[in-house]
Design a protein around this motif. Structure first.
Motif, PDB file in Angstrom:
ATOM      1  N   THR A  77       0.808  -1.214   0.000  1.00  0.00           N
ATOM      2  CA  THR A  77       0.000   0.000   0.000  1.00  0.00           C
ATOM      3  C   THR A  77       0.846   1.270   0.000  1.00  0.00           C
ATOM      4  N   GLN A  78       2.159   1.101   0.190  1.00  0.00           N
ATOM      5  CA  GLN A  78       3.042   2.267   0.282  1.00  0.00           C
ATOM      6  C   GLN A  78       4.055   2.330  -0.863  1.00  0.00           C
ATOM      7  N   LEU A 114      -6.225   2.928  -2.667  1.00  0.00           N
ATOM      8  CA  LEU A 114      -5.059   2.070  -2.465  1.00  0.00           C
ATOM      9  C   LEU A 114      -5.277   0.751  -3.194  1.00  0.00           C
TER      10      LEU A 114
END
Length: 330
Positions: A77-78, A114
């Motif tokens: 998600t990052q 996301l």
């Protein structure tokens, strides 16, 4: 390992080639799991990665599958593309909370803000005389979860191309590797970064009399059965499902429309298996094409036995031949 020369490799070496290629061409790809860095993995699938890409991108984790599954979600998600290895499929269940409740739902939960581009790799299946928790085939558990892709290669070429596609996919993929095929066969594979399509069946052999539908470890026995049946004058169309979720139903339906008969072969338990879903789809949408009932050749609805009885559990060539003879006679 980023040239495109043909190399004759095993399935596990093809996995290693794909990881090397993608990590060399995409800095966001990272690899994590138990013993995958310093030791190169229990089956040596990740050997050489730490030496090439360093400890920041190739990470040994504690013996904690829950941590592996959850950390991969956070990374994905990052902005990273984690490839998380579980040593055996039988150890993955501790991470199911993150796989089912978070990885698979991230795009839906955040309304697309996301997404979760990660791959969960795991060796699976019997055939190497391992204990029960190292030998099970529970792909149907993951195929039932919306938001997860479940991909199962059956040859070095498909392992290479499908793993590249899985890593590049913007949503989570459970990538199950049939460990009894890890070093069973070799194929010439071009290390050229060319992915194969996901969500697509592969027709390995064309025939007119019966469709043999299989995936993963049972592809080899199915092809051997088709060869034996060809000597009897029976033309088998052999289809490798490859992506068991979502299913490429159209390829299966088109094949059965041609042959009129279908035998489904898988190593997993029969009850609630992917084979049952395929059989139901054929019954719903190809009923008028079928000239005989769909027959399944599968493992038994029991725990995988220890090595002395393992061969009695796994589908055999003679089992597949017998099933085809049954449907041909109707």
């Amino acid at each position: 390992m980023t040239d495109n020369t043909l190399r004759k490799v095993t399935l596990v070496e093809a996995i290693n080639m794909a990881l090397h290629w993608e990590m060399a061409h995409d800095d966001s790809v990272v690899v994590l799991g138990e013993d995958i860095a310093t030791n190169g993995g229990v089956f040596r699938a990740t050997v050489g990665l730490k030496e090439t890409f360093g400890f920041r991108r190739v990470m040994d984790t504690p013996l904690a599958e829950n941590l592996i599954a959850g950390t991969a979600v956070g990374m994905a998600t990052q902005g990273l593309k984690p490839v998380a290895e579980f040593q055996f499929l039988g150890f993955i269940y501790a991470g199911m909370e993150h796989i089912v409740s978070h990885a698979s739902r991230m795009r839906n939960r955040t309304r697309g803000r996301l997404h979760c581009p990660l791959v969960y790799r795991a060796p699976f299946g019997g055939g190497i005389h391992a204990p029960e928790h190292h030998s099970e085939s529970t792909e149907a558990l993951f195929a039932h979860v919306p938001g997860l892709r479940v991909v199962i290669p059956s040859s070095p070429q498909r392992a290479y191309g499908l793993l590249l596609a899985a890593i590049r996919n913007p949503d989570p993929v459970v990538f199950l590797e049939p460990k009894r095929l890890y070093r069973a066969v070799t194929q010439s594979v071009a290390d050229d970064g060319q992915a194969l399509p996901l969500d697509t069946c592969f027709t390995l052999l064309e025939g007119e009399d019966v469709t043999l539908i299989t995936w993963g470890p049972c592809v080899q026995e199915t092809l051997q059965a088709a060869e034996q049946l060809a000597e009897q004058g029976v033309g088998c169309e052999v289809i490798d499902v490859a992506t068991v979720a979502p299913l490429d139903r159209e390829t299966l339906l088109c094949s059965v429309a041609k042959t009129g008969r279908a035998v489904i072969v898988h190593e997993a338990c029969r009850n609630g298996g992917v084979g049952a879903e395929i059989a139901a789809s054929l019954a719903e949408r190809a009923f008028l094409d079928l000239q005989a009932p769909v027959v399944r050749v599968s493992g038994y609805d029991t725990v995988m036995p220890y090595y002395r009885n393992e061969a009695f559990y796994l589908p055999r060539v003679e089992d597949i031949v017998s099933a085809v003879e049954q449907v041909i006679s109707l």
